[in-house]
Design an enzyme around this catalytic site. Structure first.
Site, PDB file in Angstrom:
ATOM      1  N   HIS A 169       4.132   3.748   6.136  1.00 37.11           N
ATOM      2  CA  HIS A 169       3.369   4.985   6.298  1.00 37.11           C
ATOM      3  C   HIS A 169       4.285   6.158   5.992  1.00 37.11           C
ATOM      4  CE1 HIS A 169       1.062   8.200   8.227  1.00 37.11           C
ATOM      5  NE2 HIS A 169       2.089   8.436   8.996  1.00 37.11           N
ATOM      6  N   VAL A 211      -4.339  15.158   1.018  1.00 37.17           N
ATOM      7  CA  VAL A 211      -2.917  15.389   0.772  1.00 37.17           C
ATOM      8  C   VAL A 211      -2.237  14.054   0.520  1.00 37.17           C
ATOM      9  CG1 VAL A 211      -0.774  16.353   1.713  1.00 37.17           C
ATOM     10  CG2 VAL A 211      -2.950  17.331   2.395  1.00 37.17           C
ATOM     11  N   HIS A 255       2.732   6.016  -2.486  1.00 37.04           N
ATOM     12  CA  HIS A 255       3.816   6.996  -2.349  1.00 37.04           C
ATOM     13  C   HIS A 255       5.024   6.833  -3.258  1.00 37.04           C
ATOM     14  CE1 HIS A 255       1.668   8.550   1.067  1.00 37.04           C
ATOM     15  NE2 HIS A 255       1.669   7.360   1.642  1.00 37.04           N
ATOM     16  N   LYS A 292       0.835  -1.198   0.000  1.00 38.22           N
ATOM     17  CA  LYS A 292       0.000   0.000   0.000  1.00 38.22           C
ATOM     18  C   LYS A 292       0.874   1.254   0.000  1.00 38.22           C
ATOM     19  CE  LYS A 292      -3.837   2.242   2.404  1.00 38.22           C
ATOM     20  NZ  LYS A 292      -4.712   2.253   3.591  1.00 38.22           N
ATOM     21  N   LYS A 305       4.368  11.713  14.058  1.00 33.79           N
ATOM     22  CA  LYS A 305       3.375  12.722  14.435  1.00 33.79           C
ATOM     23  C   LYS A 305       2.404  12.200  15.488  1.00 33.79           C
ATOM     24  CE  LYS A 305       3.151  15.373  10.127  1.00 33.79           C
ATOM     25  NZ  LYS A 305       2.440  15.455   8.841  1.00 33.79           N
ATOM     26  N   THR A 332       1.822  12.461  -0.855  1.00 33.35           N
ATOM     27  CA  THR A 332       3.169  12.726  -1.358  1.00 33.35           C
ATOM     28  C   THR A 332       3.679  11.538  -2.161  1.00 33.35           C
ATOM     29  OG1 THR A 332       3.638  14.105   0.580  1.00 33.35           O
ATOM     30  CG2 THR A 332       5.538  13.312  -0.676  1.00 33.35           C
TER      31      THR A 332
END
EC number: 4.6.1.18
Length: 124
Positions: free
Chosen positions: A119, A43, A12, A7, A66, A45
């Protein structure tokens, strides 16, 4: 079922696109990678480096994620990335994105055996 590592790659990784000439890049990529299936993802990236280089980040600088977890890692070097940000005038399923290229360090969360990115946390 798609693995977390697979994934991450779908969401990404785009190693082949070293330079993006088109402002339409995000609109095309977000759709072709199925990131607009049930909503317009706000969002996302894309990283334009080899998968091996991105996987190697899991063995670089350990930083806090985060969300407070401790399994995030920051790349030693800046990487070529493209940020896709929903423009605010999307009408799902017609998602409209702004394409911004940058050279930044990436922060990824890693897990598993082999220890691989699962992630994308941030770019700095």
């Amino acid at each position: 079922k798609e693995s977390a590592a697979a994934k991450f790659e779908r969401q990404h990784m785009d190693p082949s696109a070293s330079s993006i000439s088109s402002s339409n890049y995000c609109n095309q990529m977000m759709q072709s990678r199925n990131l607009t299936q049930d909503r317009c993802k706000p969002v996302n990236t894309f990283v334009h480096e080899s998968l091996a280089d991105v996987q190697a980040v899991c063995f670089q600088k350990n930083v806090a994620c985060k969300n407070g977890q401790s399994n995030c890692y920051q790349s030693n070097s800046a990487m070529h990335i493209t940020d896709c940000r929903e423009s605010g005038n999307s009408d799902y399923p017609n998602c409209v994105y702004k394409t911004t290229q940058a050279e930044k360090h990436i922060i990824v969360a890693c897990e598993g055996n082999p220890y691989v990115p699962v992630h994308f946390d941030a770019s700095v």
